[in-house]
Design a protein around this motif. Structure first.
Motif, PDB file in Angstrom:
ATOM      1  N   HIS A 199       0.898  -1.123  -0.089  1.00  0.00           N
ATOM      2  CA  HIS A 199       0.003  -0.020  -0.142  1.00  0.00           C
ATOM      3  C   HIS A 199       0.814   1.464   0.117  1.00  0.00           C
ATOM      4  O   HIS A 199       0.500   2.247  -0.782  1.00  0.00           O
ATOM      5  CB  HIS A 199      -1.006  -0.094   1.334  1.00  0.00           C
ATOM      6  N   ALA A 200       1.917   1.157   0.579  1.00  0.00           N
ATOM      7  CA  ALA A 200       2.755   2.364   0.969  1.00  0.00           C
ATOM      8  C   ALA A 200       3.482   2.504  -0.700  1.00  0.00           C
ATOM      9  O   ALA A 200       3.463   3.699  -1.120  1.00  0.00           O
ATOM     10  CB  ALA A 200       3.973   2.186   1.803  1.00  0.00           C
ATOM     11  N   ARG A 201       3.832   1.306  -1.312  1.00  0.00           N
ATOM     12  CA  ARG A 201       4.217   1.477  -2.733  1.00  0.00           C
ATOM     13  C   ARG A 201       3.298   2.044  -3.758  1.00  0.00           C
ATOM     14  O   ARG A 201       3.535   2.845  -4.472  1.00  0.00           O
ATOM     15  CB  ARG A 201       4.644   0.248  -3.299  1.00  0.00           C
ATOM     16  N   MET A 202       2.101   1.752  -3.315  1.00  0.00           N
ATOM     17  CA  MET A 202       0.916   2.554  -4.274  1.00  0.00           C
ATOM     18  C   MET A 202       1.132   3.964  -4.291  1.00  0.00           C
ATOM     19  O   MET A 202       0.850   4.734  -5.157  1.00  0.00           O
ATOM     20  CB  MET A 202      -0.527   2.065  -3.779  1.00  0.00           C
TER      21      MET A 202
ATOM     22  N   LEU B 260      -5.956   7.094  -7.164  1.00  0.00           N
ATOM     23  CA  LEU B 260      -5.644   5.652  -6.546  1.00  0.00           C
ATOM     24  C   LEU B 260      -6.669   4.737  -6.987  1.00  0.00           C
ATOM     25  O   LEU B 260      -6.120   3.433  -7.194  1.00  0.00           O
ATOM     26  CB  LEU B 260      -6.059   5.834  -4.977  1.00  0.00           C
ATOM     27  N   PRO B 261      -7.969   4.857  -7.553  1.00  0.00           N
ATOM     28  CA  PRO B 261      -8.906   3.738  -7.858  1.00  0.00           C
ATOM     29  C   PRO B 261      -8.296   2.750  -8.994  1.00  0.00           C
ATOM     30  O   PRO B 261      -8.852   1.962  -8.967  1.00  0.00           O
ATOM     31  CB  PRO B 261     -10.219   4.447  -8.283  1.00  0.00           C
ATOM     32  N   VAL B 262      -7.620   3.376  -9.983  1.00  0.00           N
ATOM     33  CA  VAL B 262      -7.159   2.576 -10.871  1.00  0.00           C
ATOM     34  C   VAL B 262      -5.944   1.732 -10.573  1.00  0.00           C
ATOM     35  O   VAL B 262      -5.409   1.023 -11.336  1.00  0.00           O
ATOM     36  CB  VAL B 262      -6.618   3.280 -12.273  1.00  0.00           C
ATOM     37  N   CYS B 263      -5.335   1.933  -9.299  1.00  0.00           N
ATOM     38  CA  CYS B 263      -4.025   1.361  -8.942  1.00  0.00           C
ATOM     39  C   CYS B 263      -4.106   0.041  -8.405  1.00  0.00           C
ATOM     40  O   CYS B 263      -2.929  -0.623  -8.159  1.00  0.00           O
ATOM     41  CB  CYS B 263      -3.254   2.411  -8.009  1.00  0.00           C
ATOM     42  N   GLY B 264      -5.396  -0.497  -8.112  1.00  0.00           N
ATOM     43  CA  GLY B 264      -5.323  -1.611  -7.334  1.00  0.00           C
ATOM     44  C   GLY B 264      -6.685  -2.116  -7.348  1.00  0.00           C
ATOM     45  O   GLY B 264      -7.578  -1.630  -7.795  1.00  0.00           O
ATOM     46  N   SER B 265      -7.100  -3.351  -6.378  1.00  0.00           N
ATOM     47  CA  SER B 265      -8.388  -3.696  -6.203  1.00  0.00           C
ATOM     48  C   SER B 265      -9.150  -2.626  -5.070  1.00  0.00           C
ATOM     49  O   SER B 265      -8.637  -1.720  -4.659  1.00  0.00           O
ATOM     50  CB  SER B 265      -8.139  -5.163  -5.587  1.00  0.00           C
ATOM     51  N   ALA B 266     -10.595  -2.987  -5.121  1.00  0.00           N
ATOM     52  CA  ALA B 266     -11.160  -1.999  -4.190  1.00  0.00           C
ATOM     53  C   ALA B 266     -10.700  -1.940  -2.743  1.00  0.00           C
ATOM     54  O   ALA B 266     -10.546  -0.991  -2.097  1.00  0.00           O
ATOM     55  CB  ALA B 266     -12.615  -2.180  -4.355  1.00  0.00           C
ATOM     56  N   ASP B 267     -10.311  -3.226  -2.482  1.00  0.00           N
ATOM     57  CA  ASP B 267      -9.681  -3.334  -0.881  1.00  0.00           C
ATOM     58  C   ASP B 267      -8.499  -2.581  -0.923  1.00  0.00           C
ATOM     59  O   ASP B 267      -8.130  -1.910   0.250  1.00  0.00           O
ATOM     60  CB  ASP B 267      -9.627  -4.871  -0.549  1.00  0.00           C
TER      61      ASP B 267
ATOM     62  N   ALA C 284      -4.891   1.848   1.043  1.00  0.00           N
ATOM     63  CA  ALA C 284      -4.060   2.827   0.512  1.00  0.00           C
ATOM     64  C   ALA C 284      -4.600   4.333   0.778  1.00  0.00           C
ATOM     65  O   ALA C 284      -3.983   5.223   1.147  1.00  0.00           O
ATOM     66  CB  ALA C 284      -3.755   2.507  -0.915  1.00  0.00           C
ATOM     67  N   SER C 285      -5.866   4.484   0.420  1.00  0.00           N
ATOM     68  CA  SER C 285      -6.557   5.626   0.501  1.00  0.00           C
ATOM     69  C   SER C 285      -6.444   6.075   2.304  1.00  0.00           C
ATOM     70  O   SER C 285      -6.374   7.390   2.537  1.00  0.00           O
ATOM     71  CB  SER C 285      -7.977   5.680   0.347  1.00  0.00           C
ATOM     72  N   CYS C 286      -6.932   5.206   3.183  1.00  0.00           N
ATOM     73  CA  CYS C 286      -6.576   5.490   4.521  1.00  0.00           C
ATOM     74  C   CYS C 286      -5.342   5.739   5.032  1.00  0.00           C
ATOM     75  O   CYS C 286      -4.929   6.694   5.809  1.00  0.00           O
ATOM     76  CB  CYS C 286      -6.906   4.360   5.405  1.00  0.00           C
ATOM     77  N   LEU C 287      -4.043   5.237   4.197  1.00  0.00           N
ATOM     78  CA  LEU C 287      -2.853   5.584   4.568  1.00  0.00           C
ATOM     79  C   LEU C 287      -2.870   7.097   3.992  1.00  0.00           C
ATOM     80  O   LEU C 287      -1.821   7.722   4.670  1.00  0.00           O
ATOM     81  CB  LEU C 287      -1.891   4.914   3.823  1.00  0.00           C
TER      82      LEU C 287
ATOM     83  N   ALA D 148       6.886   2.985   4.971  1.00  0.00           N
ATOM     84  CA  ALA D 148       7.390   1.602   4.230  1.00  0.00           C
ATOM     85  C   ALA D 148       8.208   1.045   5.036  1.00  0.00           C
ATOM     86  O   ALA D 148       8.089  -0.308   5.600  1.00  0.00           O
ATOM     87  CB  ALA D 148       7.808   1.946   2.916  1.00  0.00           C
ATOM     88  N   GLY D 149       8.933   1.577   6.032  1.00  0.00           N
ATOM     89  CA  GLY D 149      10.177   0.954   6.794  1.00  0.00           C
ATOM     90  C   GLY D 149       9.440   0.361   7.898  1.00  0.00           C
ATOM     91  O   GLY D 149       9.885  -1.056   8.312  1.00  0.00           O
ATOM     92  N   ASP D 150       8.608   1.104   8.684  1.00  0.00           N
ATOM     93  CA  ASP D 150       7.810   0.586   9.698  1.00  0.00           C
ATOM     94  C   ASP D 150       6.849  -0.687   9.289  1.00  0.00           C
ATOM     95  O   ASP D 150       6.863  -1.693  10.064  1.00  0.00           O
ATOM     96  CB  ASP D 150       6.685   1.552  10.184  1.00  0.00           C
ATOM     97  N   LEU D 151       6.530  -0.682   8.114  1.00  0.00           N
ATOM     98  CA  LEU D 151       5.618  -1.704   7.465  1.00  0.00           C
ATOM     99  C   LEU D 151       6.411  -2.862   7.321  1.00  0.00           C
ATOM    100  O   LEU D 151       5.787  -4.160   7.549  1.00  0.00           O
ATOM    101  CB  LEU D 151       4.798  -1.219   6.288  1.00  0.00           C
TER     102      LEU D 151
END
Ligand SMILES: C[S@@+](CC[C@H](N)C(=O)[O-])C[C@H]1O[C@@H](n2cnc3c(N)ncnc32)[C@H](O)[C@@H]1O
Length: 309
Positions: free
Chosen positions: A94-97, A117-124, A129-132, A152-155
């Motif tokens: 998600h951080a990479r997105m 963001l909506p074209v970058c991955g599945s709905a979930d 990623a939007s919450c991030l 990203a480092g934390d994750l």
């Protein structure tokens, strides 16, 4: 006879170094490691999930993840609901997105990122990623930007999210959010910290940020709206109304409620226990109050603990 759980101020206040949890901590956040210790002392290894109907900025979500347990949270503030959701579900992916999109420096750049963001991955994936993105915008709005590398480092060092669990934006005293939450019927700990009083600081995020957070949660079918406000109801009424809703969904659970006296120094521990027993006849067992020490101007922190059966 109150039991006592030794705690020092450092272990009670949120740790600003705690990976993931440090992204954003509310003024009344709990310490993640302390939450983990309390759950392990009081419930032990049989605990199968953490339920927090006053999830705030997600300290219990982080604790649940570190304990490898699913997290079920309710939070009435949409921005905080997004923060909790990000803490419980975000991964390096998600951080990479977000890393591939323009940096989030203010609300305007947040809106462009949310539109892309909506074209970058599945709905979930887009929801998480939007919450991030909301976490990054919240930090930017406070003048303390958070970098992708830190996130990203934390994750990268964090545990993967549990396969189940859910976070909804709702009023914990009303049934809608609880119905959507689908908590386990048995084996969970309900570990929570309801708002202590009217003078508990509220988040106060910029209105556009709140509106964006609400849109994200609505798109993820995680927005169940606001029916009452805690300021109107008070600690005891809110806590007992929430317990009533939880008891309709959970057959057996361990309940741990953090309590500090209200703005006028009123201690509601006994009142909460009495009213909970009256509201849930025959379902409250082994009720006790564990006094932990004084960490704020309000007075001693206590844990109201009982078994719900
Ligand atoms: C003491 S804070 C929780 C702190 C939390 N442990 C954390 O890590 O940030 C209480 C939270 O309850 C939320 N809240 C207040 N009334 C609520 C309600 N009726 N339903 C759900 N959440 C509510 C507030 O927005 C606040 O975030």
């Amino acid at each position: 006879m109150p039991l006592s759980l030794p705690l020092d101020a450092e272990r009670y206040h949120p740790d600003p170094q705690e990976p993931v949890d440090r992204w954003f901590q509310t003024a009344s956040a709990s310490n993640v490691r302390t939450t983990m210790e309390v759950v392990s002392d009081i419930v032990g290894p049989s605990c199968s999930a953490v339920v927090d109907p006053f999830a705030g900025g997600g300290s219990s979500a982080t604790a649940a993840r570190l304990m490898n347990l699913p997290f079920f949270g309710i939070e009435i503030d949409p921005v905080l609901a997004c923060v909790s959701l990000a803490k419980s579900r975000a991964t390096v992916g998600h951080a990479r997105m977000l890393r591939r999109l323009p940096p989030i420096r203010d609300l305007k750049s947040l809106l462009s990122v949310l539109a892309m963001l909506p074209v970058c991955g599945s709905a979930d994936e887009v929801t998480v990623a939007s919450c991030l993105a909301i976490v990054l915008a919240l930090r930017a709005s406070r003048g303390t930007p958070l970098g992708y590398e830190e996130v990203a480092g934390d994750l990268a060092r964090h545990r993967p999210p549990a396969a189940t669990g859910r976070l909804v934006c709702a009023d914990a005293t009303a049934p809608a959010g609880w119905r959507a939450l689908q908590v386990p019927k048995e084996g969970a700990v309900l570990y929570t910290s309801p708002q202590f009083g009217r003078r508990s600081p509220l988040l106060g995020a910029p209105p556009q940020l709140t509106a964006s957070a609400r849109d994200i949660l609505a798109a993820a079918h995680a927005d169940y709206g606001r029916e009452t406000t805690l300021e109107e109801a008070g600690f005891t009424a809110t806590t007992v109304a929430t317990l009533r809703q939880s008891a309709m969904m959970m057959q057996r659970a361990t309940v741990v409620i953090e309590h500090e006296p209200d703005d006028d120094g009123h201690d509601a521990t006994e009142e909460v226990l009495e009213q909970a027993a009256a509201a849930l006849p025959g379902r409250v067992y082994d009720a006790r109050v564990i006094t932990c020490g004084q960490f704020t101007w309000r007075g001693p922190l206590s844990l109201i603990v009982f078994d719900l059966r």
